[in-house]
Structures are given as C-alpha cells and as structure tokens.
Enzyme design. Structure first.
Site, mmCIF file in Angstrom:
data_model
loop_
_atom_site.group_PDB
_atom_site.id
_atom_site.type_symbol
_atom_site.label_atom_id
_atom_site.label_comp_id
_atom_site.label_asym_id
_atom_site.label_seq_id
_atom_site.Cartn_x
_atom_site.Cartn_y
_atom_site.Cartn_z
ATOM 1 C CD GLU A 37 -23.254 47.170 10.747
ATOM 2 O OE1 GLU A 37 -24.194 46.794 11.485
ATOM 3 O OE2 GLU A 37 -22.112 46.643 10.760
ATOM 4 N N GLY A 53 -27.003 36.284 12.792
ATOM 5 C CA GLY A 53 -25.848 36.834 12.079
ATOM 6 C C GLY A 53 -24.754 35.794 11.962
ATOM 7 C CD GLU A 89 -15.875 37.649 12.864
ATOM 8 O OE1 GLU A 89 -16.438 37.554 11.748
ATOM 9 O OE2 GLU A 89 -15.098 38.563 13.153
ATOM 10 N N GLY A 103 -21.709 35.696 16.752
ATOM 11 C CA GLY A 103 -22.494 34.878 17.674
ATOM 12 C C GLY A 103 -21.682 34.469 18.901
ATOM 13 C CD GLU A 107 -30.915 31.676 11.737
ATOM 14 O OE1 GLU A 107 -29.840 31.258 11.247
ATOM 15 O OE2 GLU A 107 -31.738 32.355 11.115
ATOM 16 C CB CYS A 136 -28.790 31.967 7.585
ATOM 17 S SG CYS A 136 -30.557 31.964 7.811
ATOM 18 C CD GLU A 194 -23.196 31.691 6.365
ATOM 19 O OE1 GLU A 194 -22.737 32.256 7.365
ATOM 20 O OE2 GLU A 194 -24.395 31.388 6.240
HETATM 21 P P1 ADP Z 1 -22.037 40.508 8.563
HETATM 22 O O1 ADP Z 1 -20.571 40.484 8.840
HETATM 23 O O2 ADP Z 1 -22.476 39.679 7.442
HETATM 24 O O3 ADP Z 1 -22.589 41.892 8.490
HETATM 25 P P2 ADP Z 1 -22.515 40.188 11.364
HETATM 26 O O4 ADP Z 1 -22.719 38.950 12.146
HETATM 27 O O5 ADP Z 1 -21.230 40.907 11.515
HETATM 28 O O6 ADP Z 1 -22.748 39.833 9.829
HETATM 29 O O7 ADP Z 1 -23.667 41.225 11.675
HETATM 30 C C1 ADP Z 1 -24.971 40.893 12.104
HETATM 31 C C2 ADP Z 1 -25.428 41.896 13.131
HETATM 32 O O8 ADP Z 1 -24.565 41.829 14.257
HETATM 33 C C3 ADP Z 1 -25.406 43.352 12.671
HETATM 34 O O9 ADP Z 1 -26.530 44.016 13.228
HETATM 35 C C4 ADP Z 1 -24.125 43.861 13.274
HETATM 36 O O10 ADP Z 1 -24.122 45.254 13.503
HETATM 37 C C5 ADP Z 1 -24.092 43.119 14.593
HETATM 38 N N1 ADP Z 1 -22.769 42.998 15.205
HETATM 39 C C6 ADP Z 1 -21.566 42.938 14.606
HETATM 40 N N2 ADP Z 1 -20.573 42.821 15.519
HETATM 41 C C7 ADP Z 1 -21.163 42.808 16.742
HETATM 42 C C8 ADP Z 1 -20.675 42.690 18.079
HETATM 43 N N3 ADP Z 1 -19.388 42.583 18.355
HETATM 44 N N4 ADP Z 1 -21.588 42.701 19.080
HETATM 45 C C9 ADP Z 1 -22.901 42.794 18.825
HETATM 46 N N5 ADP Z 1 -23.410 42.906 17.594
HETATM 47 C C10 ADP Z 1 -22.564 42.922 16.544
#
Ligand code: ADP
Ligand code: MG
Length: 485
Positions: free
Chosen positions: A177, A227, A230, A232, A249, A283, A381
């Site tokens: 986003e 990403g 959590e 994942g 990943e 990462c 991290e």
């Molecule tokens: P950060 O917290 O550093 O932004 P995230 O792992 O939250 O890293 O985000 C990585 C991606 O995963 C982004 O595209 C985010 O919108 C998406 N994302 C976050 N939460 C969820 C979820 N519950 N289900 C699917 N995608 C998600």
C-alpha cells in the site's frame, strides 16, 4: 495531484467502492498521489479476470516462444522507461536514486531471464518397466496471487510476475500500500507489449482488505508472498482451506561474520554495506555483525566512525547514500528500536533523527556495540539502518551465535582462510551464504530462506518450478488384455 487507477482485465479502473487512499513521498511527507482502495469485491473481479484468461488460454496456451517474446518486450519497456521509473520509485519509497536505477535494470534483467527460460521448460520420459511411454509434462499451476512489500517495489513485482508468466500462469498482484506507483506505471504498457487482458491484474489496497481476500480466494491456485513473518503465517493459514500452493519469503536477522584474518578495510565497508544499503530496509540485511574478539575494538571504532560519514539527504540527489525510511509507521517502528537498543547495548553511532532534517522519515545509520545475542535488537527484525555488533571468541562460538535465531534467510562470512570460511558456510542454517561479500543477488541463483524465513525459492530455475504443476502421462503401447478381469 495525480489519481491512479488500478488494472483489472486489461482496463484501468477505480475501486468498486469508489474509495481512494494517499501515497506519500517519505522525504517530504507530502502526498504524491492517490490510488484506488480495493476491497474484496475488487479482488474477486481481478481473480475472475485472471481465471477467465487462464481458462480461455490466450496466455496459458500461447506458445512458449511467443510468451518469451512478450517478456522480452516487457524488459525492453522497463529499460526504455528506466529513468522515469527510477525517479518515481525513489520519490515513493525514499531510496537513493542510484539504487532505484539499479533496481529497475535488475527488474528488466529478471524479465529477460524468464523470457529465455519460457522455452526451456521441459518434460521427461520416465523409464517404467512396461511396454508404455510414460511421460511427465509441466503445466502452469493456474492463477497466481502475489503479494509484495515496499522495499523494492518494482523489482519485487518482477520477481513475482516474470516466472509466473513464463510458466503460463495468470496473475493478480497486490503491491504494498505504501508503494504501488511504479507497478501501475508499468501496467500502462501491458497491452502494447502484447499481454492479453486478464493475464496480469494489479489490485491496489491494504493487507487486511485486499491482501487477505487474495490469499484465501478459492479460485487462486498459488499464492506467493514476500513480507513479514507475522503476515506470512496469516497467509499460510488463509491458504490452508483451499490447499493452494504457497511460497513465502519472509524476514531475517542475518549474521555477517568477520574473522580477524579478513581484509580489514574491505570488511568495514562490507559490514556497512551489508546492513545499511536501502536504509537497512532489506530482508537479507546483515543486521547482526559478529566480530572476532582479536579485532573487535578496532573494528567497532572504524565501523562506527565510518557510519557517521554516510551522507543522508534527498534521495533524488546523486551524492545521497541514505534516504528516508518508507513511511511514518516504519519510522516510528525503527526509532522505538533505537530506544530499546540504548537500554540493551552500547550506542556507538547514530541513534536518532539526523540534525538539519525538518521533514522526512530520516533515521541516522545506527551502530550498537557489545550486543548480547539475546537482546531484542539482536533477535527481532528491525528493517531499518540499525546494526547490532556482537563479539565472538572463536569459530565454534561464531557458528553457534550465527545460527541462534528463528530466521534463516542469509549469512555472510569474511576470512582469508578458505578452510575456515567453508566450514562456516556448511554450518550456516540459511538459504543464501556469501563469502567475503554481502548482498549481491542475481536472477540466475536461488533466493529464499530456511527456518522461519519462509519456504520455496525464487529466481533461477527454482523460481519457475513454483509456478508449475507436473502431470504424469502414461501411454499404453501393449495391445494385450489389461489387468486380470
Ligand atoms: P510491513 O509491515 O513491513 O509493511 P507486511 O508483511 O505487513 O510488511 O506487508 C507486506 C505485504 O503484505 C503488503 O503488500 C501488505 O499489504 C500485505 N499484507 C499485510 N497484511 C496482510 C494480510 N493479513 N493478508 C495478506 N496480505 C497482507
Ligand atoms: Mg505489516
């Protein structure tokens, strides 16, 4: 202010709920553009378009040669638009312009690699003990849902799209986003390069409202995620009901190990580059720096002194070596770790907001020394420019500390003694191990983690495997009666 549309079924469209959200320039904190705030109904539309395209076969049944050619055209487009894309990437995520230029070129290379690999996906003849021809064929897995982070926005899109497309899959990609703009710009060329409608769909939105519906969608056959650990875990759970294929990943807390016999000056640069490239928002960041006791004091002094000279500034200026963090949220997260670190260890460089920056999510390159591997700054991290330096006495202690983590994405070891370096390489529970360098990443080689850094491998032939199914075909050549009935 510019309003972008997202890309579904070959059309640029707003969200069905007609909602928008802003994306920022993290160096000025100003709004850069607005993008559609997609919800589950938009994800449904995108998945339906991808499903329909996949079933009709305009892409999945196109010859591999033609698919490869289209991937080459995507690469050419990236190269011809590189300057503008790099500038937009830098404005949206804050990384220095030279790094964005490198990333866009790397994204193009990724499409070229998989354009070439499209025609090298081959089946086999299996030597079964029967009068038969037993084959194994490779087929695309179907519709791929792809969810990516904000640290390498267009490059991560390339890592996801290129192998999936080469395999013949149709894709629904959700950019982070914070950083959807370069992928949306790239989509402007999809029709021109020859991608049939529905082959690639881009849905812009937040994790809970757009990512989660994609991960759980029964019409999605495979989900690829990069990403946090959590999220994942959430993806893996969401994918379980429909038993879709999953590759993850995730993060890391990668050790960068320095023995006393390493070349000293190169080692200092390698430690800094390993942890501070891309503001530490990497990462595979070498965020735990393990240093042999014999050189520990000299090393920490030299590293801290040099960290203080790293030039922060507007990421659009060529002299800048470190830009702002991507977002206010990330800035707050990283600065909270600075306070944690100050309680847990000795602050040797940085530790706060740089002076002279009124605006922007800037954080000084920070070095904590004398860190205990059990400290939070050594275990969690941070995803920012924060190094935890840890002393060790000997090789076995270095190995023990290095592997004492839930993560297992990357590691690096520095030594002139090849016997010792290779013993450490073999001992590392990590998916990527560098020797006398850290961070070079090439599309030809596998990328992914051990332990809680995820599963599956991206890049190289491993990357396309994740988008392929295997079908056994058994052709009977024996005209004798079958079985025993
Ligand atoms: P950060 O917290 O550093 O932004 P995230 O792992 O939250 O890293 O985000 C990585 C991606 O995963 C982004 O595209 C985010 O919108 C998406 N994302 C976050 N939460 C969820 C979820 N519950 N289900 C699917 N995608 C998600
Ligand atoms: Mg998150």
């Amino acid at each position: 202010m510019k309003r972008y549309l997202m890309y579904i079924n070959g059309q640029f469209v707003p969200a069905r709920g007609a909602k928008w959200f802003p994306v920022y320039d993290p160096s000025t904190e100003e709004i850069l553009a607005e993008v559609p705030d997609a919800g589950p109904e938009d994800v449904d539309a995108a998945v339906a378009a991808a499903r329909d395209a996949f079933e009709k076969g305009a892409w999945s049944k196109m010859t591999a040669q033609d698919r490869g050619r289209i991937l080459f055209r995507m690469a050419e487009k990236l190269r011809s638009q590189a300057a503008a894309l790099a500038k937009l990437e830098t404005r949206n995520c804050g990384k220095p312009i030279a790094e964005s230029e490198y990333d866009i070129a790397d994204a193009a290379t990724c499409f070229e690699y998989y354009g070439g690999l499209a025609t090298k996906v081959m089946g086999q003849v299996n030597p079964v003990p029967a009068n038969a021809l037993c084959l194994s064929m490779r087929e695309p897995v179907g519709v791929a849902g792809q969810i990516i982070p904000w640290n390498y926005p267009l490059l991560m899109a390339a890592w996801k799209l290129a192998p999936a497309l080469a395999a013949g899959c149709c894709c629904v990609l959700k950019p982070a986003e914070q950083t959807p703009l370069t992928a949306l710009e790239f989509a402007r060329w999809f029709e021109e390069v020859g991608l049939p409608p529905g082959t690639v769909n881009l849905v812009t939105g937040f994790g809970e409202t757009a990512g989660a519906p994609l991960a759980v969608h029964p019409q999605v056959n495979k989900v690829a995620f990069t990403g946090s650990v959590e999220v994942g875990r959430k993806i893996a759970r969401a994918a379980a009901d429909s038993l879709k294929r999953v590759t993850l990943e995730l993060g890391g807390k990668s050790p960068n190990i320095f023995f006393a016999d390493a070349d000293f000056e190169t080692a200092i640069d390698g430690a800094l580059f390993g942890v501070f490239i891309n503001q530490g928002e990497v990462c595979s960041a070498g965020s735990r720096i393990l240093v042999e006791r014999k050189i520990y004091t000299k090393f920490t002094e030299a590293m801290s002194a040099k960290a203080k000279t790293i030039r922060l500034g507007s990421p659009l200026e060529r002299e800048t070596k470190m830009g702002p963090l991507v977002s206010k949220e990330q800035y707050e997260r990283v600065t909270s770790y600075l306070e944690i670190g100050k309680r847990e260890a000795k602050l040797c460089a940085g530790g706060g907001r740089p002076s002279g920056f009124g605006k922007g999510f800037y954080v000084e390159p920070t070095v904590f020394c004398d860190v205990d591997n059990r400290a939070r700054v050594a275990r969690e991290e941070i995803f920012g420019p924060v190094a935890a330096v840890i002393p060790f006495e000997n090789e076995s202690e270095a190995i023990r500390i290095a592997n004492d983590t839930h993560y297992g994405l990357a590691a690096a070891v520095w030594s002139r003694d090849i016997f010792k370096a290779f013993r450490v390489v073999k001992a590392m529970r990590a998916g990527i191990v560098w020797v006398n360098t850290m961070q070079p990443t090439y599309v030809e080689a596998p990328w992914g983690g051990y332990k809680q850094s995820g599963y599956g491998r991206e890049l190289g032939p491993w990357g396309i495997e994740e988008y392929l199914e295997t079908k056994q075909v058994f052709v009977n050549l024996d005209e004798a009666p079958i079985g025993w009935y």
